[in-house]
Design a protein around this motif. Structure first.
Motif, PDB file in Angstrom:
ATOM      1  N   SER A  83      37.500   5.038 -36.979  1.00 48.27           N
ATOM      2  CA  SER A  83      38.676   5.895 -36.816  1.00 48.27           C
ATOM      3  C   SER A  83      39.197   6.397 -38.153  1.00 48.27           C
ATOM      4  O   SER A  83      39.631   7.549 -38.268  1.00 48.27           O
ATOM      5  N   LEU A  84      39.164   5.543 -39.174  1.00 50.49           N
ATOM      6  CA  LEU A  84      39.598   5.969 -40.499  1.00 50.49           C
ATOM      7  C   LEU A  84      38.750   7.121 -41.013  1.00 50.49           C
ATOM      8  O   LEU A  84      39.254   8.067 -41.627  1.00 50.49           O
ATOM      9  N   VAL A  85      37.451   7.060 -40.734  1.00 47.41           N
ATOM     10  CA  VAL A  85      36.534   8.091 -41.242  1.00 47.41           C
ATOM     11  C   VAL A  85      36.529   9.324 -40.344  1.00 47.41           C
ATOM     12  O   VAL A  85      36.762  10.448 -40.803  1.00 47.41           O
ATOM     13  N   ASN A  86      36.302   9.125 -39.052  1.00 42.01           N
ATOM     14  CA  ASN A  86      36.061  10.258 -38.157  1.00 42.01           C
ATOM     15  C   ASN A  86      37.308  10.799 -37.466  1.00 42.01           C
ATOM     16  O   ASN A  86      37.310  11.937 -37.009  1.00 42.01           O
ATOM     17  N   HIS A  87      38.361   9.993 -37.396  1.00 43.16           N
ATOM     18  CA  HIS A  87      39.604  10.477 -36.799  1.00 43.16           C
ATOM     19  C   HIS A  87      40.562  10.988 -37.873  1.00 43.16           C
ATOM     20  O   HIS A  87      41.202  12.027 -37.696  1.00 43.16           O
ATOM     21  N   LEU A  88      40.642  10.261 -38.993  1.00 43.27           N
ATOM     22  CA  LEU A  88      41.559  10.656 -40.065  1.00 43.27           C
ATOM     23  C   LEU A  88      40.862  11.369 -41.225  1.00 43.27           C
ATOM     24  O   LEU A  88      41.526  11.909 -42.098  1.00 43.27           O
TER      25      LEU A  88
END
Length: 515
Positions: free
Chosen positions: A52-57
């Motif tokens: 999530s840190l990489v692909n969402h944010l």
């Protein structure tokens, strides 16, 4: 029925469409706290959050720093907090990563720095655990591993509770006295599909840090009366703010009082060492000149001084009237003995050092000050003893003299260095000149100078050198934009890559994060 990660439906998430997974919401909550960076060693327990840190944010807010070891990650966050005054986030894998990080966490706790540590365990629901690996990475009360030396910890069991824990952890770690906090997420919570919207910004904003306490007016008046009537006042400068305004305020207070000032080599520079009122030399233990100074003092103003009882006892200064400003008592517990012994205090000001200085300055009459004593001669008993025992040996002071001479004309930040061999060989004339003697100190301040002109240099002890050097290199690689570890064979990349596959998000974590 056993949980099968590969059977999960593909569900693409990005910031524009809103969160799709529990870990997306946690990542957004982390970003809403304002932490600028997260240091981590990838692990399967928080593979969802990593994705999530990489692909969402977009790995931008917070920016990700991949480290070789959890101890490095915590040490870097430790130093970032010392330089900037702001917490970094740290990702710690399951129980094993938390145990890896334990020593560095204790260092940060002893140094009273803010840090938002996020770990994970589970699945807590035993029916959802994979054979073997999930069982050995799950603990019933994982925070217990570090609970004696963190300020607060929690293990939330839902997405909503995870958001609340992140917000509360951010509030607690930023409130004085500051110290690391730990939030342990459940793997299953990270993997839960999310359909309802979450309003995060306002929720986090409403859990802002608690403002610093201000001492009662009558207590400040009592302190002013004692200091004005003192014959030989001494100020013990302990944990203080690192800003220019706070630095100038401390100098002004000392000048108005005409008080001699003692500083601590274990802590960051808090007063100009070339000022006529600076007494002796900063030391890990009191140097002989300052022992004599405290013995002759009739009033001592201790501003969040580390181990006040031990210092006064060492100098046999128990008859002096003692004013102590600190809030450190809020962290004291029965396990960690870094609360030290009970100090003999005649007037307690329950506030931080900087708040006490500001309140005293407001109450004191502003003027030229009392008669100022002349500077005392430099004394280096340690180097003299070494020269006596080992003629011809290179002393630490001589080594540091050479370091200072080599850096003349530059603007270094001194880390884990004793006082130089001669007064002229090194100066603490401005804030951030020296960052103290803490165990993580050799690697700590590096990240905070990312956009500043200073650069860290020091002489770490032998047993600290391996992780100190690696932590500095990790940050330097990130600062220079060169991924030093993206080709390493790290088994923890595999679960994160698989999580991207099942979610339908790009499996390019190595390209989106830096070592």
């Amino acid at each position: 029925m056993a949980w099968n990660a590969q059977a999960r439906p593909v569900h693409t998430a990005d910031a524009s469409t809103g969160p799709a997974w529990g870990s997306d919401v946690v990542a957004e909550a982390l970003a809403a706290t304002g932490v600028a960076h997260i240091a981590l060693t990838p692990g399967s327990s928080f593979r969802g959050l990593h994705d999530s840190l990489v692909n969402h944010l977009g790995a931008a807010a917070p920016e990700m720093l991949v480290c070789l070891h959890e101890e490095h990650a915590v040490a870097i966050a430790h130093g970032y907090a010392k330089v900037t005054g702001e917490p970094m986030a740290v990702g710690l894998h399951a129980n094993v990563g938390l145990m890896h990080a334990a020593m560095a966490i204790y260092n940060a706790y002893c140094d009273r720095v803010p840090m938002l540590m996020v770990g994970a365990t589970g699945p807590v629901d035993a029916a959802r655990r994979r054979p073997w690996i999930d069982w050995i990475h799950t603990s019933g009360d994982q925070g217990m591993i570090v609970r004696p030396y963190v300020k607060w910890d929690d293990q939330p069991m839902s997405v909503d509770a995870s958001v609340a824990s992140i917000a509360q952890g951010n509030r607690v770690t930023r409130t004085h006295p500051q110290a690391p906090v730990y939030v342990c997420l459940d793997v299953s919570v990270q993997e839960a599909a999310v359909t309802a919207p979450f309003e995060l910004t306002r929720r986090v904003a409403r859990t802002a840090p608690v403002p610093d306490a201000v001492p009662a007016a009558e207590d400040i008046a009592g302190a002013v009366a004692l200091l004005q009537g003192a014959r030989d006042p001494v100020v013990l400068l302990g944990r203080t703010g690192s800003g220019e305004a706070a630095w100038s305020a401390r100098v002004r207070l000392a000048e108005i009082l005409g008080a001699r000032v003692v500083t601590d080599a274990k802590l960051p520079a808090s007063f100009p060492t070339e000022h006529p009122l600076h007494a002796g030399v900063p030391a890990v233990f009191l140097d002989p000149a300052n022992v004599e100074l405290l013995r002759s003092a009739d009033v001592v103003l201790a501003l969040d001084w580390v181990d006040l009882a031990g210092t006064l006892g060492m100098a046999d200064a128990l008859d002096a009237t003692v004013i102590s400003a600190t809030v450190d008592h809020h962290l004291h517990n029965g396990w960690a003995k870094n609360s030290f012994g009970p100090a003999p205090v005649d007037l307690a000001l329950p506030c931080t050092a900087d708040v006490a200085v500001a309140a005293l300055l407001e109450a004191l009459p502003d003027g030229a000050g009392f008669a100022r004593p002349t500077a005392r001669p430099h004394h280096d008993a340690g180097s003299a003893k070494i020269a006596e025992l080992a003629p011809g040996a290179t002393t630490v002071a001589e080594l540091q003299d050479a370091l200072f001479e080599a850096t003349r004309g530059t603007d270094p930040c001194l880390i884990r260095t004793r006082w130089p061999g001669t007064p002229a060989s090194g100066r603490c004339a401005v804030p951030s000149t020296r960052w103290g003697w803490t165990a993580a100190g050799a690697s700590a301040p590096a990240p905070g100078w990312r956009s500043a002109p200073r650069w860290p240099c020091g002489i770490p002890g032998a047993f600290r050198s391996p992780y100190s050097a690696t932590a500095i290199c990790s940050w330097a690689a990130r600062h220079c934009g060169r991924p030093a570890n993206t080709t390493s064979r790290c088994s923890s990349w595999s679960p994160t890559t698989r999580r991207s596959t099942t979610r339908g998000t790009p499996a390019h974590h190595r390209a989106r994060t830096r070592a």
